[in-house]
Each structure stands twice: as structure tokens, then as C-alpha cells.
Design an enzyme around this catalytic site. Sequence first.
Site, PDB file in Angstrom:
ATOM      1  N   ASP A  68      69.011   4.196 103.725  1.00 23.12           N
ATOM      2  CA  ASP A  68      68.944   3.118 102.852  1.00 23.12           C
ATOM      3  C   ASP A  68      70.246   1.989 103.330  1.00 23.12           C
ATOM      4  O   ASP A  68      71.457   2.714 103.191  1.00 23.12           O
ATOM      5  CB  ASP A  68      68.619   2.992 101.226  1.00 23.12           C
ATOM      6  CG  ASP A  68      68.375   1.869 100.861  1.00 23.12           C
ATOM      7  OD1 ASP A  68      67.363   1.264 101.078  1.00 23.12           O
ATOM      8  OD2 ASP A  68      69.393   0.998 100.254  1.00 23.12           O
ATOM      9  N   ILE A  69      70.049   0.870 103.621  1.00 26.82           N
ATOM     10  CA  ILE A  69      71.132  -0.204 103.971  1.00 26.82           C
ATOM     11  C   ILE A  69      71.759  -0.605 102.554  1.00 26.82           C
ATOM     12  O   ILE A  69      70.984  -1.012 101.754  1.00 26.82           O
ATOM     13  CB  ILE A  69      70.768  -1.322 104.827  1.00 26.82           C
ATOM     14  CG1 ILE A  69      69.844  -0.614 106.104  1.00 26.82           C
ATOM     15  CG2 ILE A  69      72.038  -1.993 105.176  1.00 26.82           C
ATOM     16  CD1 ILE A  69      69.578  -1.791 106.900  1.00 26.82           C
ATOM     17  N   GLU A  76      64.353  -1.882 103.838  1.00 31.39           N
ATOM     18  CA  GLU A  76      65.449  -1.417 104.490  1.00 31.39           C
ATOM     19  C   GLU A  76      65.467   0.051 104.558  1.00 31.39           C
ATOM     20  O   GLU A  76      66.466   0.621 104.849  1.00 31.39           O
ATOM     21  CB  GLU A  76      66.699  -2.062 103.904  1.00 31.39           C
ATOM     22  CG  GLU A  76      67.152  -1.594 102.599  1.00 31.39           C
ATOM     23  CD  GLU A  76      66.309  -2.325 101.349  1.00 31.39           C
ATOM     24  OE1 GLU A  76      66.764  -2.316 100.428  1.00 31.39           O
ATOM     25  OE2 GLU A  76      65.158  -3.046 102.004  1.00 31.39           O
TER      26      GLU A  76
END
Length: 587
Positions: A454-455, A497
Site C-alpha cells: 500500500d502507498i 493504491e
Amino acid sequence: MILNFTYNFREYGIKSIDNKATILAKTVEHALTTQMLSGVIDEREIFLKQLEDLPHIEKIWLSRGHKVIQSYGEGLNNEVPRDEIDRKVLETGKEIKVIDEKLFSSSTYRITIPYKATANGEINCLNCHANAKEGDTLGAITITIPIDDSKQKGISTVLNTTAIALILIFTIAFLINYLISPFLKLFVSIKKVMSNAHEGDYSQRVLDINNKDAKEVSTWINTLLEKLESTLNDIDSNISIFLSSKTKENNDPLVNVQETVSRLSSVYKFRKTIEHDDDLDLIYKRLADIIKNNLSIENFNILEADTRTGDSRNVYIGHKEYCDLKKVCRADKTNQIVDSSLFENICSSCKDSKINYLCIPYSISNDLDLIVSIYSDSKEELEKVKKNIPFINDYVDAAKSVIITNKLMCILEKNARTDALTNLYNRKHLEDQLPKIESQSNRANISYGVLMIDIDFFKQVNDTYGHDIGDKAIQIVAQTLTQNTRASDIVIRYGGEEFIVLLHNCDEEGVMQVAEKIRVAFMQKDIPVGGTNTINKTLSIGTSIYPKDSKDLKECIKNADIALYEAKNSGRNKTVLFKKEMLEDNK
């Protein structure tokens, strides 16, 4: 018939005259014998004159034999042999008959019979002729009879018969001409028409015969020929539009239609077969089998070229790969047939300069071309192959729509399983692949490393720079994941994301190494936000091992998600390996 009748009639007339002359000669013989016995033989001249005065007798004379002349002299009026016939009869004792036939003058019948000495019975010639013995020829009797009357009757009869025969012949000829001639003319005309039809010309027609029955027959045949010719032309023109070109090697349209129907039938069967094939490579293989088996071509390749991307691949290789796929295919570029016999080394992509080749391009769609490349060691063999180009065209044309449909289905399938923004697999693909991955892992006893990525603070990027920059950041993440994983690994955009990576045959140590490699690589990536300005972002990664952490791959993904949650809560920009204790903390 006339000649036979004339001959028989003549024979009959001669036989009748012969019988009469023989009877008369014998009568004269017996009369003379009686005169001798009566002693009035010296009056025989009167008797003979009287006989000559009778109708139908011309002459009668006697000829004495040598022994009679010795005893009694030459007789009255020199009764000596008058000619060779008399002498021959006297010598041989045999009668002689002579017919003197003349067409335009008098004709006669002559009979000369011998007069022989007898010693038995009432008459004993030896009493008067002591110097003779029984059986000697004492003389000869000659009678000549005119046969002009018989000849005239014969000629008249023959002429009458000939006239009747000629009338009969002309009558029969007229009847034949009236009754049979129309059918003979009809037969000759039919023979001529059928001969032309045998050579492939169905335009000829049977003559219009002036006879009811013959006219009816000719009308039937002409109607049949017109229907046949019209039908053949219609079939040829209507069916041929489904084929790329017509190859008329025979002048007979019936044979050409048969060949056209046979070609169309084969193409139709091929099309119906490939319509049920879901695998595009199988369709290409069937096309190759048709070329190889039906056209007896062995050494050829089929190349698929993507005109949009410029990529190309060999979908079928006969003997070996001749073309350098890194170079531009000339046939694809020019959309023209490339023939090496016209110019040596005409295509630079061919790696074998000694081989002869004929490359035939086919435009399947706006984005796809198909090139059939046929190779041979001799130019003569390629010349023979050129005659088969129309047949190859037929099968490629039949396969076009099926190839396009299959390509579209592949695109739709890919779109359904691929994320449009990153070109990575999507969540649906993951869900479809999970049972296969589990089955493969259990069968081969291999493990999978699961990364949930995950960003960090991604929402700030969208809020600050807009969704375009957010999309760019997601694309850079996808690029980073692809660059740092293997072809056997599966990279998925899970949503938003979030990304999932399934690492094939990977243990804990390997999982952590790959995860850290990805995290560090992305952290160093510059994300352009406008002009020359860039930003850098970080990733949080949670990992787990299948089947170590769970025998259910879905559970392992959840476990990696729990580890990701732990990474975010413990400061972000880190990799956390799943531990079972986290399950208790997550409750």
C-alpha cells in the site's frame, strides 16, 4: 435384284431353247434312222428342207463320219464336217451346244449331236456299216435356232422389271426421306451438339426439324441445354463470389462448377471447424495443416504481426525459423507479395540468403496482419506454389473473421482480468487463479510468498496534486513491482493504491528480500507533479507464506493484510512479516 433377275431369266430362256433343240435333234436322228430302215434315206434332203421351213428353225445339216465316207462317199451336197465343231463332235462323240449372242444383231443357238452306231435291239447299224463297230460316231446332226424372239422378250421383261424396281426404289426413297430423314438429321444435329457439350460448349442447339416428333425431341433437348447453361453460369457467378479468385483450368463449365463447389465445401468445413476453437494457436495450426495436406507444401511459416505495436511472432514454424523478428518484414510493410526470385535478398529480415521464399501478406484487421512465408531450395518449385495462392487466400479469408473474433475475445478477456491503468492483473484474475495456484502448490509441494502493498499517505497526493498525479504514482508502483519480480510471479492491482504480489516458490527469507527490494526501489522513484517538480513516496508492505501460515491462500492474503496493517500502525515505510500473534492483537 435386277441383275439377279436378268441372269436367271436368261438362264431360264437358254434352258428352254436347249430343251427344244435337243428334242428336235433327237427327233431328226430318229427320223433319219427310220428313213434308212425304210430305204428312203436318199429323200432325206427333202425332209431336212421341210424342217428348215418350220418356224424357229434356221438351219439343219448332216456331217458324215470318216468311216461312212469311206463306205458311201461324201453324200448329198457334200455332207462333210463344215467347221471345227462338227469335226470335234465326230472325233469325241459328245454333243456340243453353242450360243452366239449379239446385242444389236441376230443371235442363234446351235446344237450338234453325234449319230452313233448301235448293234443291239431292232436297229443294227453294223449291218450296213461293216467297217464300223458299236459306239462309233457315224455322223453328226447340227441344228441352229434363232433366239431373237426370246432375247427380245427377255429384254422387254428386264426393262419392265427395271422400271417397276426403279419406281419401287423411288417410292421407298421418298418414304425414307419423308419418314426417316428428319430423324437422321435430328441424330446428326444431336451428335454435333453433344460433341460440343463434351468439349465444354453448351451454347450449341439442335436444329429445328420439320417433323412433329423430331421437333418435339429437339425442343426438349434445347430446353434442357438452355437450363443447364443458365444454371451453370448462375452457380459459377454466385458461388465464386465466396472465393478469392477463380482458377479455370478446364474449358468445361460443368467441371469448373464442380471444382468451385468442392473448393467452397472444403473452405466451409474449415470455417465451421475453427469457429468452435477457443485457442488462436489451434486455429493457426489448422490453417497450417490445410496448407500442408491439401496443397502439399511442407516448408512454410506463418507470422503474426501487430501493426499497432510493431511486434511480430511466428505462430507456426514448418522446418525452422528463417526470419529475424527484430527486423521489419517487407511483406508486412509493403502489403505486397515478396518473391525472392524477382530480386536476390529482397527482404533483409530473412536470415538464410540461400533459400528461396515467397511471402504472402494478409490484412486480418486494422491492427493485425498475417504473413504466410513459403520456402524452397528451387525457384521452379516456388513457381508451382504460385498457382496455389488463390487456394491459400480462400482459407485465410475464411479464417479472418474467426481470428478477429478470437483476438477480440482475448482482448475482452484480458480487459476483464487486467487493470486498465497499470496493465497488471486485477482482483477478478486473482480470484479465478486462486484454486489453480493452490492445486499447483499442493501437487508440486512448493510455497508462495504473499505481499500486500500500500502507498503511504496516498490520499494526500490526490488531495494536493489531483487524481492525475495519483494515477501516475500508481503506475510507477506497478512499474516498480514488475521490474523487481520474475515472470513466474503474479503482480495484481488489488484496488485503489493496494497491490498484491504472489512470489512463486519463495520462503520467508526470499519474501523479505523481494519486499525490501521493492520498497527501497519505489522510495527512490521520482513522481513528477508538474514542470520539473517531483515528489517521493514510500510503501508499506505486509507478507505471509503459503501454506506455512495457512493452507487457504485467501487466508494467507488476509494474513498479509494484517501484517500490512501492522506496518502502517508501526510507522509505515517498512516490511512486516506475518506472525500468528498478530491474529490475537487484531481481534
